[in-house]
Design a protein around this motif. Structure first.
Motif, PDB file in Angstrom:
ATOM      1  N   ILE A 111       0.522  -1.418   0.313  1.00 53.71           N
ATOM      2  CA  ILE A 111       0.034   0.451   0.172  1.00 53.71           C
ATOM      3  C   ILE A 111       1.021   1.449   0.131  1.00 53.71           C
ATOM      4  N   TYR A 112       1.949   0.747   0.871  1.00 52.93           N
ATOM      5  CA  TYR A 112       2.527   2.918   1.246  1.00 52.93           C
ATOM      6  C   TYR A 112       3.442   2.399  -0.209  1.00 52.93           C
ATOM      7  N   LEU A 113       3.953   1.255  -0.805  1.00 58.32           N
ATOM      8  CA  LEU A 113       5.169   1.663  -2.043  1.00 58.32           C
ATOM      9  C   LEU A 113       3.697   2.213  -3.584  1.00 58.32           C
ATOM     10  N   THR A 114       2.629   1.679  -3.515  1.00 54.91           N
ATOM     11  CA  THR A 114       2.070   2.131  -4.408  1.00 54.91           C
ATOM     12  C   THR A 114       0.954   3.634  -4.032  1.00 54.91           C
ATOM     13  N   ARG A 115       1.302   4.140  -2.821  1.00 53.96           N
ATOM     14  CA  ARG A 115       0.868   5.322  -2.775  1.00 53.96           C
ATOM     15  C   ARG A 115       1.964   6.317  -3.503  1.00 53.96           C
ATOM     16  N   LEU A 116       3.437   5.548  -3.025  1.00 54.48           N
ATOM     17  CA  LEU A 116       4.346   6.394  -3.226  1.00 54.48           C
ATOM     18  C   LEU A 116       4.764   6.520  -4.891  1.00 54.48           C
ATOM     19  N   CYS A 117       3.735   5.395  -5.882  1.00 52.37           N
ATOM     20  CA  CYS A 117       4.753   5.263  -7.291  1.00 52.37           C
ATOM     21  C   CYS A 117       3.347   5.849  -7.892  1.00 52.37           C
ATOM     22  N   ALA A 118       3.045   6.448  -7.306  1.00 55.95           N
ATOM     23  CA  ALA A 118       1.064   6.640  -8.641  1.00 55.95           C
ATOM     24  C   ALA A 118       0.929   7.168  -9.771  1.00 55.95           C
ATOM     25  N   ASP A 119       2.204   7.855  -9.997  1.00 58.70           N
ATOM     26  CA  ASP A 119       2.338   8.373 -11.404  1.00 58.70           C
ATOM     27  C   ASP A 119       3.612   8.237 -11.539  1.00 58.70           C
ATOM     28  N   GLN A 120       4.904   6.961 -11.418  1.00 63.00           N
ATOM     29  CA  GLN A 120       5.749   6.762 -11.811  1.00 63.00           C
ATOM     30  C   GLN A 120       6.269   4.687 -12.527  1.00 63.00           C
ATOM     31  N   ASN A 121       5.176   4.992 -13.771  1.00 59.95           N
ATOM     32  CA  ASN A 121       4.962   3.902 -13.928  1.00 59.95           C
ATOM     33  C   ASN A 121       4.991   2.639 -14.378  1.00 59.95           C
ATOM     34  N   LEU A 122       4.743   2.171 -12.797  1.00 62.66           N
ATOM     35  CA  LEU A 122       5.327   0.732 -11.835  1.00 62.66           C
ATOM     36  C   LEU A 122       3.359   0.317 -11.700  1.00 62.66           C
ATOM     37  N   ARG A 123       3.303  -0.646 -12.012  1.00 63.45           N
ATOM     38  CA  ARG A 123       1.977  -2.125 -11.835  1.00 63.45           C
ATOM     39  C   ARG A 123       3.128  -2.523 -10.607  1.00 63.45           C
ATOM     40  N   ILE A 124       1.960  -2.259  -9.674  1.00 62.16           N
ATOM     41  CA  ILE A 124       1.727  -3.250  -8.333  1.00 62.16           C
ATOM     42  C   ILE A 124       1.398  -4.059  -7.938  1.00 62.16           C
ATOM     43  N   SER A 125       2.018  -5.332  -7.921  1.00 60.16           N
ATOM     44  CA  SER A 125       0.597  -6.690  -7.827  1.00 60.16           C
ATOM     45  C   SER A 125       1.042  -7.062  -6.425  1.00 60.16           C
ATOM     46  N   TYR A 126      -0.443  -7.782  -5.969  1.00 56.19           N
ATOM     47  CA  TYR A 126       0.347  -8.581  -4.057  1.00 56.19           C
ATOM     48  C   TYR A 126      -0.221  -9.958  -4.606  1.00 56.19           C
ATOM     49  N   ALA A 127       0.275 -10.774  -4.694  1.00 53.13           N
ATOM     50  CA  ALA A 127       0.361 -12.191  -5.012  1.00 53.13           C
ATOM     51  C   ALA A 127      -0.010 -13.037  -3.568  1.00 53.13           C
ATOM     52  N   THR A 128      -1.148 -13.107  -3.103  1.00 51.90           N
ATOM     53  CA  THR A 128      -1.467 -13.723  -1.477  1.00 51.90           C
ATOM     54  C   THR A 128      -2.828 -15.394  -2.369  1.00 51.90           C
ATOM     55  N   ALA A 129      -3.369 -15.956  -1.005  1.00 55.43           N
ATOM     56  CA  ALA A 129      -4.675 -17.022  -1.331  1.00 55.43           C
ATOM     57  C   ALA A 129      -5.253 -16.042  -0.438  1.00 55.43           C
ATOM     58  N   LEU A 130      -6.992 -15.918  -0.519  1.00 58.75           N
ATOM     59  CA  LEU A 130      -8.179 -15.380  -0.120  1.00 58.75           C
ATOM     60  C   LEU A 130      -9.233 -16.590  -0.528  1.00 58.75           C
ATOM     61  N   GLY A 131      -9.795 -16.065   1.383  1.00 63.42           N
ATOM     62  CA  GLY A 131     -10.860 -17.037   0.862  1.00 63.42           C
ATOM     63  C   GLY A 131     -12.201 -16.306  -0.398  1.00 63.42           C
ATOM     64  N   ILE A 132     -13.677 -17.341  -0.218  1.00 64.68           N
ATOM     65  CA  ILE A 132     -14.419 -16.827  -0.771  1.00 64.68           C
ATOM     66  C   ILE A 132     -15.485 -15.755  -0.191  1.00 64.68           C
ATOM     67  N   ASP A 133     -15.477 -15.200   0.906  1.00 63.69           N
ATOM     68  CA  ASP A 133     -16.696 -14.729   1.499  1.00 63.69           C
ATOM     69  C   ASP A 133     -16.034 -13.184   1.420  1.00 63.69           C
ATOM     70  N   VAL A 134     -17.162 -12.732   2.939  1.00 61.52           N
ATOM     71  CA  VAL A 134     -17.512 -11.213   2.927  1.00 61.52           C
ATOM     72  C   VAL A 134     -16.415 -10.607   3.177  1.00 61.52           C
TER      73      VAL A 134
END
Length: 322
Positions: free
Chosen positions: A38-61
């Motif tokens: 999140i902090y990386l994304t906020r500080l690179c909003a206009d820097q031509n970077l694509r910030i991806s997060y890899a994890t596993a989540l459930g199928i739930d609210v």
């Protein structure tokens, strides 16, 4: 315009409960590498970077809410696996009068542990297009043995494809019942890394060292291209291979409210600056300023309107009066 460089962060995000025991509790979410994303994304909003997060989540609210919030921050979630009959981990946090945190975890069945429970994963399929893959000691700790091997293999493949690996030592003893195993896995992660962010106290706990001077000497000697060493209230050190260590002052704070995500925000800012061409010492100074702002607010993620700007973070340190 050239295609954005893809920066991937891997780890675990859990449901957070914050408040009074058997009293009012505020729901949220958090995890070390997610906070960094999140902090990386906020500080690179206009820097031509694509910030991806890899994890596993459930199928739930709860998982749905997390994904919506991450996308609102500008994080790409295409590398997230959704697994039925799984739920995110859970933790409760208490903060004392000095801003120090006390955590209580329910994470043994956290969905993130199952990320590599498939013949292939979105992260592994995307390796060829990854410019940097970031993980932490916690990312390794929460995975079962086969998952750790798959993740370490992913690091090697990123480097073989011309990308970089960044690793934060973030050591939590309770996650490692076998200290020898932890040391061996950390050594492998270090050997595969281009940038390592080290909290010296964590490294001392990992190695069983009692001398900060000896620990610092050992860290500075690591055969890693770029090492950042955080030492509490002492200046941060940055050692680029072949150069003398550089120092960056720690930003003074009048009142610490909550130290949650101090290190995570430091990492996010440091990487944001280095990925966009900022020199190491200036990047570390900016990262210390970010952490100083974060610990003056409750929770891991501060409001957007409280975020320091890049210009403020990179402003020269005022000269002391003569």
């Amino acid at each position: 315009m050239t295609s954005p460089r893809r920066i991937v962060l891997f780890g675990e995000c859990m449901i957070e409960l914050r408040g009074q025991v058997f009293g009012a509790m505020r729901q949220g979410f958090g995890g070390d590498t997610l906070n960094t994303a999140i902090y990386l994304t906020r500080l690179c909003a206009d820097q031509n970077l694509r910030i991806s997060y890899a994890t596993a989540l459930g199928i739930d609210v709860f998982s749905d809410y997390m994904l919506t919030a991450w996308r609102a921050e500008g994080i790409d979630t295409s590398l997230v696996r959704r697994l039925d009959n799984h739920l995110p981990g859970l933790y409760a946090i208490q903060v004392d009068a000095s801003g120090e945190r006390h955590f209580f975890y329910w994470r043994d069945t956290s969905t993130a542990r199952s990320y590599f429970d498939a013949s292939s994963t979105p992260l592994e399929d995307a390796i060829g297009g990854v410019s940097m893959l970031y993980l932490s000691g916690i990312s390794l700790a929460i995975l079962p043995p086969d998952g750790r091997e798959r993740l370490l293999s992913a690091l090697a493949r990123v480097r073989a494809s011309g990308g970089q690996v960044a690793f934060d030592n973030n050591f939590r003893p309770r996650l490692w019942p076998d200290l020898a195993q932890a040391r061996a896995l950390y050594d492998r992660a270090y050997a595969l890394s281009d940038v390592v962010l080290i909290t010296l106290d964590d490294e001392m706990a990992l190695r069983g060292e009692t001398s900060a001077e000896d620990a610092l000497s050992n860290v500075l000697a690591l055969p890693i291209p770029e090492v950042v060493i955080k030492r509490g209230v002492q200046p941060t050190l940055v050692r680029i291979a072949g150069r003398e260590p550089l120092t960056a002052p720690v930003e003074p704070v009048a009142q610490v409210v909550d130290t949650t995500a101090a290190g995570d925000s430091f990492a996010g800012c440091y990487l944001a600056m280095r990925l966009t061409g900022v020199e190491p010492a200036a990047a570390a100074r900016a990262a210390n300023r970010t952490a100083a702002a974060v610990i003056q607010h409750p929770g891991a993620i501060i409001p957007l309107d409280a975020m320091p700007t890049r210009n403020a973070l990179l402003a020269p340190t005022p000269s002391a009066p003569v």
